[in-house]
Design a protein around this motif. Sequence first.
Motif, PDB file in Angstrom:
ATOM      1  N   ASP A 151       0.828  -1.220   0.000  1.00  0.00           N
ATOM      2  CA  ASP A 151       0.000   0.000   0.000  1.00  0.00           C
ATOM      3  C   ASP A 151       0.859   1.266   0.000  1.00  0.00           C
ATOM      4  OD1 ASP A 151      -2.344  -1.480   0.144  1.00  0.00           O
ATOM      5  OD2 ASP A 151      -2.519  -1.315   2.324  1.00  0.00           O
ATOM      6  N   THR A 152       1.868   1.277   0.861  1.00  0.00           N
ATOM      7  CA  THR A 152       2.631   2.505   1.099  1.00  0.00           C
ATOM      8  C   THR A 152       3.669   2.778   0.008  1.00  0.00           C
ATOM      9  OG1 THR A 152       2.384   2.057   3.464  1.00  0.00           O
ATOM     10  CG2 THR A 152       3.985   3.746   2.845  1.00  0.00           C
ATOM     11  N   LEU A 153       4.263   1.700  -0.537  1.00  0.00           N
ATOM     12  CA  LEU A 153       5.323   1.885  -1.533  1.00  0.00           C
ATOM     13  C   LEU A 153       4.802   1.779  -2.971  1.00  0.00           C
ATOM     14  CD1 LEU A 153       8.174  -0.263   0.123  1.00  0.00           C
ATOM     15  CD2 LEU A 153       7.725   2.193   0.380  1.00  0.00           C
ATOM     16  N   LEU A 154       4.161   0.656  -3.299  1.00  0.00           N
ATOM     17  CA  LEU A 154       3.752   0.441  -4.691  1.00  0.00           C
ATOM     18  C   LEU A 154       2.509   1.244  -5.053  1.00  0.00           C
ATOM     19  CD1 LEU A 154       4.441  -3.396  -5.083  1.00  0.00           C
ATOM     20  CD2 LEU A 154       5.880  -1.453  -5.754  1.00  0.00           C
ATOM     21  N   GLY A 155       1.599   1.459  -4.080  1.00  0.00           N
ATOM     22  CA  GLY A 155       0.380   2.225  -4.367  1.00  0.00           C
ATOM     23  C   GLY A 155       0.692   3.580  -4.983  1.00  0.00           C
ATOM     24  N   PRO A 156       1.396   4.455  -4.251  1.00  0.00           N
ATOM     25  CA  PRO A 156       1.696   5.780  -4.818  1.00  0.00           C
ATOM     26  C   PRO A 156       2.539   5.713  -6.093  1.00  0.00           C
ATOM     27  CG  PRO A 156       2.089   5.754  -2.450  1.00  0.00           C
ATOM     28  CD  PRO A 156       1.827   4.336  -2.854  1.00  0.00           C
ATOM     29  N   LEU A 157       3.479   4.749  -6.152  1.00  0.00           N
ATOM     30  CA  LEU A 157       4.373   4.674  -7.321  1.00  0.00           C
ATOM     31  C   LEU A 157       3.587   4.343  -8.592  1.00  0.00           C
ATOM     32  CD1 LEU A 157       7.234   4.756  -8.398  1.00  0.00           C
ATOM     33  CD2 LEU A 157       7.550   2.395  -7.644  1.00  0.00           C
ATOM     34  N   TYR A 158       2.752   3.324  -8.544  1.00  0.00           N
ATOM     35  CA  TYR A 158       1.985   2.944  -9.730  1.00  0.00           C
ATOM     36  C   TYR A 158       0.863   3.946  -9.997  1.00  0.00           C
ATOM     37  CZ  TYR A 158       4.555  -1.324 -10.525  1.00  0.00           C
ATOM     38  OH  TYR A 158       5.552  -2.206 -10.836  1.00  0.00           O
ATOM     39  N   TYR A 159       0.329   4.553  -8.950  1.00  0.00           N
ATOM     40  CA  TYR A 159      -0.691   5.592  -9.181  1.00  0.00           C
ATOM     41  C   TYR A 159      -0.102   6.740  -9.987  1.00  0.00           C
ATOM     42  CZ  TYR A 159      -4.582   8.748  -8.422  1.00  0.00           C
ATOM     43  OH  TYR A 159      -5.648   9.591  -8.629  1.00  0.00           O
ATOM     44  N   ARG A 160       1.109   7.179  -9.594  1.00  0.00           N
ATOM     45  CA  ARG A 160       1.748   8.270 -10.350  1.00  0.00           C
ATOM     46  C   ARG A 160       2.013   7.849 -11.796  1.00  0.00           C
ATOM     47  NH1 ARG A 160       5.431  12.612  -7.168  1.00  0.00           N
ATOM     48  NH2 ARG A 160       3.874  13.064  -5.575  1.00  0.00           N
ATOM     49  N   ALA A 161       2.453   6.599 -11.993  1.00  0.00           N
ATOM     50  CA  ALA A 161       2.787   6.141 -13.348  1.00  0.00           C
ATOM     51  C   ALA A 161       1.552   6.078 -14.242  1.00  0.00           C
ATOM     52  CB  ALA A 161       3.460   4.768 -13.289  1.00  0.00           C
ATOM     53  N   ILE A 162       0.421   5.690 -13.680  1.00  0.00           N
ATOM     54  CA  ILE A 162      -0.766   5.417 -14.499  1.00  0.00           C
ATOM     55  C   ILE A 162      -1.786   6.557 -14.467  1.00  0.00           C
ATOM     56  CG2 ILE A 162      -2.828   3.948 -14.638  1.00  0.00           C
ATOM     57  CD1 ILE A 162      -0.442   2.566 -15.740  1.00  0.00           C
ATOM     58  N   PHE A 163      -2.037   7.129 -13.287  1.00  0.00           N
ATOM     59  CA  PHE A 163      -3.180   8.026 -13.136  1.00  0.00           C
ATOM     60  C   PHE A 163      -2.829   9.496 -13.024  1.00  0.00           C
ATOM     61  CE2 PHE A 163      -4.888   4.025 -11.343  1.00  0.00           C
ATOM     62  CZ  PHE A 163      -6.017   3.910 -12.117  1.00  0.00           C
ATOM     63  N   THR A 179       8.503   6.955   5.104  1.00  0.00           N
ATOM     64  CA  THR A 179       7.161   6.947   5.696  1.00  0.00           C
ATOM     65  C   THR A 179       6.799   5.554   6.199  1.00  0.00           C
ATOM     66  OG1 THR A 179       6.425   8.729   4.231  1.00  0.00           O
ATOM     67  CG2 THR A 179       4.706   7.376   5.233  1.00  0.00           C
ATOM     68  N   LEU A 180       7.081   4.533   5.361  1.00  0.00           N
ATOM     69  CA  LEU A 180       6.761   3.154   5.767  1.00  0.00           C
ATOM     70  C   LEU A 180       7.504   2.773   7.037  1.00  0.00           C
ATOM     71  CD1 LEU A 180       5.520   0.324   5.209  1.00  0.00           C
ATOM     72  CD2 LEU A 180       7.588  -0.203   3.894  1.00  0.00           C
ATOM     73  N   LEU A 181       8.806   3.071   7.084  1.00  0.00           N
ATOM     74  CA  LEU A 181       9.617   2.649   8.233  1.00  0.00           C
ATOM     75  C   LEU A 181       9.247   3.439   9.481  1.00  0.00           C
ATOM     76  CD1 LEU A 181      13.108   2.101   6.521  1.00  0.00           C
ATOM     77  CD2 LEU A 181      11.264   0.452   6.953  1.00  0.00           C
ATOM     78  N   ALA A 182       8.789   4.694   9.305  1.00  0.00           N
ATOM     79  CA  ALA A 182       8.431   5.526  10.462  1.00  0.00           C
ATOM     80  C   ALA A 182       7.085   5.130  11.061  1.00  0.00           C
ATOM     81  CB  ALA A 182       8.404   7.003  10.049  1.00  0.00           C
ATOM     82  N   THR A 183       6.244   4.468  10.266  1.00  0.00           N
ATOM     83  CA  THR A 183       4.883   4.189  10.740  1.00  0.00           C
ATOM     84  C   THR A 183       4.613   2.703  10.950  1.00  0.00           C
ATOM     85  OG1 THR A 183       4.094   4.201   8.437  1.00  0.00           O
ATOM     86  CG2 THR A 183       3.889   6.256   9.663  1.00  0.00           C
ATOM     87  N   MET A 184       5.658   1.856  10.866  1.00  0.00           N
ATOM     88  CA  MET A 184       5.377   0.412  11.000  1.00  0.00           C
ATOM     89  C   MET A 184       5.368  -0.008  12.466  1.00  0.00           C
ATOM     90  SD  MET A 184       8.857  -1.519   9.772  1.00  0.00           S
ATOM     91  CE  MET A 184      10.351  -1.556  10.767  1.00  0.00           C
TER      92      MET A 184
END
Lengths: 184, 184
Positions: A151-163, A179-184
């Motif tokens: 969710d935290t890594l691939l979600g934003p990355l692929y969203y930017r690439a596609i949408f 962000t992922l490491l700070a909130t896990m």
Amino acid sequence: MTEAVQTRPGGRSARVRAAVHRAVGDLLATESPEALTIPAVAARAGVHPTTVYRRWGSVAQLLADVATSRFSGDIVVPDSGTLAGDLERWMSDVATDLTDPDVLALMRATIGSGPEGGCACTVDRHDQLRAIIDRERARGGKVPDLERAIDTLLGPLYYRAIFSDQPASSAWARGLVATLLATM
Amino acid sequence: MTEAVQTRPGGRSARVRAAVHRAVGDLLATESPEALTIPAVAARAGVHPTTVYRRWGSVAQLLADVATSRFSGDIVVPDSGTLAGDLERWMSDVATDLTDPDVLALMRATIGSGPEGGCACTVDRHDQLRAIIDRERARGGKVPDLERAIDTLLGPLYYRAIFSDQPASSAWARGLVATLLATM
């Protein structure tokens, strides 16, 4: 074509597959997605349309095969010694891959023609992320949940690439890791 | 068809557009994406193919028009009095919309046929998110950066809808809001 090659069905079959895959890539790079039909692919690959229909059945199945082949084993799981280092290197590699217009064209076409639920273009990414997390766990380190990492890594990355028309820079991708490491 | 209707070009034009849009939706719901051609759409809408070619030019432009129409003004920006309340309500509405197979089919087809960079299916989502943030700012509250909100909320949501077989539940979507508000 030599006689030795003609009598090896595996060799011919592999050559047909390579020619058809290459034809799909060429058509996606140069034509509108509507032009990607089985007769057009066959003509470009120099094979009979029946060969393509018999082996792949439909444009959707052909695209899934091309995507699986293109997006499998293309990115090596890094081993930097730390979870943060591994994730940063890997995210940077995935982000760089998504800047290739040919990769984006294949991904968009595969999404458009595929069934709902999952895409051949990200199956290997999930396996790679799992491998990075498993290695850190083996080191005895604290690890994020795999779904949360997706969710935290691939979600934003692929969203930017596609949408979105926002760029996905390496610095920005490293910020997602932080962000992922700070909130896990 | 009455004579009064026949002599109003605007009325006929709107009816043709509605019939063609409906035909696109029907074909996406019942056929493989490859079946979505302009002749097939025209036949189903009961209009001449030339009418469709002249008005929309290509399947890609037709799909973009259908997506813009479908994804504009469909979700109302909530006004609950708090940023957290507005974001939770809105994310729940967007997540619910993405569980509709017809919505997903239109989105996948639009991605597959569209040019790179941006998608008609999310332009209005960005405007809605901006409106929610602007309202909180007007209330005097602390607000997240719009791009960061898009990354944190829409990234995982659309990734799950398109690339993953994980469900996007309302509870999970509220968790994304909590993450955004905790890290802004």
